[in-house]
Design a protein around this motif. Structure first.
Motif, PDB file in Angstrom:
ATOM      1  N   ARG A 178       0.840  -1.206   0.000  1.00 28.42           N
ATOM      2  CA  ARG A 178       0.000   0.000   0.000  1.00 28.42           C
ATOM      3  C   ARG A 178       0.868   1.247   0.000  1.00 28.42           C
ATOM      4  NH1 ARG A 178      -5.224   0.226   1.704  1.00 28.42           N
ATOM      5  NH2 ARG A 178      -5.044   2.343   0.932  1.00 28.42           N
ATOM      6  N   GLN A 181      -1.360   8.550 -10.536  1.00 27.33           N
ATOM      7  CA  GLN A 181      -2.047   9.756 -10.083  1.00 27.33           C
ATOM      8  C   GLN A 181      -1.045  10.610  -9.324  1.00 27.33           C
ATOM      9  OE1 GLN A 181      -5.273   9.343  -7.129  1.00 27.33           O
ATOM     10  NE2 GLN A 181      -6.512  10.704  -8.401  1.00 27.33           N
ATOM     11  N   PHE A 203      -2.197   3.134  -9.433  1.00 30.06           N
ATOM     12  CA  PHE A 203      -3.403   2.313  -9.326  1.00 30.06           C
ATOM     13  C   PHE A 203      -3.424   1.253 -10.412  1.00 30.06           C
ATOM     14  CE2 PHE A 203      -5.742   4.388  -6.029  1.00 30.06           C
ATOM     15  CZ  PHE A 203      -5.287   5.702  -6.038  1.00 30.06           C
ATOM     16  N   PHE A 230     -10.946  -1.010  -9.644  1.00 28.02           N
ATOM     17  CA  PHE A 230      -9.655  -0.538  -9.184  1.00 28.02           C
ATOM     18  C   PHE A 230      -9.254  -1.103  -7.826  1.00 28.02           C
ATOM     19  CE2 PHE A 230      -8.248   2.915 -12.002  1.00 28.02           C
ATOM     20  CZ  PHE A 230      -9.338   2.978 -12.845  1.00 28.02           C
ATOM     21  N   GLY A 231      -7.925  -1.241  -7.648  1.00 29.63           N
ATOM     22  CA  GLY A 231      -7.378  -1.533  -6.342  1.00 29.63           C
ATOM     23  C   GLY A 231      -7.234  -0.255  -5.537  1.00 29.63           C
ATOM     24  N   ASP A 232      -6.735  -0.395  -4.307  1.00 28.95           N
ATOM     25  CA  ASP A 232      -6.579   0.765  -3.425  1.00 28.95           C
ATOM     26  C   ASP A 232      -5.299   1.552  -3.691  1.00 28.95           C
ATOM     27  OD1 ASP A 232      -8.175  -0.772  -0.542  1.00 28.95           O
ATOM     28  OD2 ASP A 232      -8.980   0.500  -2.137  1.00 28.95           O
ATOM     29  N   ARG A 238       1.124   3.840  -2.824  1.00 26.49           N
ATOM     30  CA  ARG A 238       1.662   5.192  -2.720  1.00 26.49           C
ATOM     31  C   ARG A 238       3.166   5.117  -2.617  1.00 26.49           C
ATOM     32  NH1 ARG A 238      -3.255   4.520  -2.136  1.00 26.49           N
ATOM     33  NH2 ARG A 238      -4.663   6.246  -2.549  1.00 26.49           N
TER      34      ARG A 238
END
Lengths: 115, 115
Positions: free
Chosen positions: B9, B37, B91, B106-108, B111
């Motif tokens: 994550r 993003q 993503f 979509f996945g989470d 980052r």
């Protein structure tokens, strides 16, 4: 340049009020998808529109695709705190077998719901 | 959990290191898409893969970035010799087929932070 323009960029609405977000394309939309993103999380699929004039609703959210298939609107009735987040429109803009799945996304509309 | 799974994550790397981001599509989905993003920017398409094939990589930077979706195992987005500008949320999305009437899920996200 952005092929999908979203407006407004952000909006603040009082709980219980309605709101509308627009998504405009310079090209014909072959599939228009609305997603919601909460900060730090992924995108949640809301609705898909394909046919000109199509309208879909889920709970208090309604999305429409205009007849010419170049603009879509997302309308939320009687907004609640759970509606806060970033709303993105995504679209298939290229009707070729090599480009299906290559989504373009709008820049997003940040929605804040105040008490 | 039947959704799109991304890991890690959060990923922190120093400049010059390699970053590997993993994505397991939803069960039954054979098409994977990667998006990036950046802060204050929208979601940008990077690459579209099917099992063992890259279908469209027009959004991938020409250098340092690569993606694969092997016959077995998750899809991998690999960034070599990371630089500060690579810091972003990445993503992954998946869909069952190539037709434009199927939304991407979509996945989470991962980052990525570059020190």
């Amino acid at each position: 340049s952005q092929e999908l323009e979203q407006s407004p960029q952000s909006l603040i609405v009082q709980e219980g009020k309605n709101l509308t977000i627009n998504c405009t394309s310079s090209k014909t939309l072959y599939g228009l998808y609305w997603y919601k993103q909460k900060y730090g999380e992924g995108l949640i699929f809301l609705m898909m529109l394909q046919k000109g004039g199509e309208e879909k609703s889920h709970e208090k959210i309604t999305a429409k695709l205009d007849e010419k298939k170049q603009q879509s609107s997302l309308h939320i009735t009687a907004s609640q705190p759970s509606h806060a987040g970033i709303y993105l429109c995504g679209a298939d803009l290229h009707m070729t077998t090599d480009s299906w799945g290559k989504f373009q996304f709008g820049a997003g509309t940040q929605v804040v719901v105040t008490p | 959990n039947a959704g799109v799974m991304q890991n890690p994550r959060h990923l922190v790397r120093r400049r010059g290191q390699e970053a590997r981001l993993r994505c397991s599509p939803m069960k039954g989905h054979s098409h994977v898409y990667w998006y990036r993003q950046l802060p204050e920017e929208g979601l940008k398409f990077m690459v579209y893969l099917q099992k063992e094939n890259i279908i469209d990589e027009s959004g991938m930077p020409k250098e340092r970035f690569s993606a694969e979706f092997p016959k077995e195992g998750p899809s991998i987005l690999r960034i070599q010799q990371v630089v500060r500008g690579d810091s972003a949320a990445y993503f992954c999305a998946s869909s069952p087929g190539i037709y434009s009437n199927q939304p991407q899920h979509f996945g989470d996200g991962t980052r990525l932070s570059i020190l």
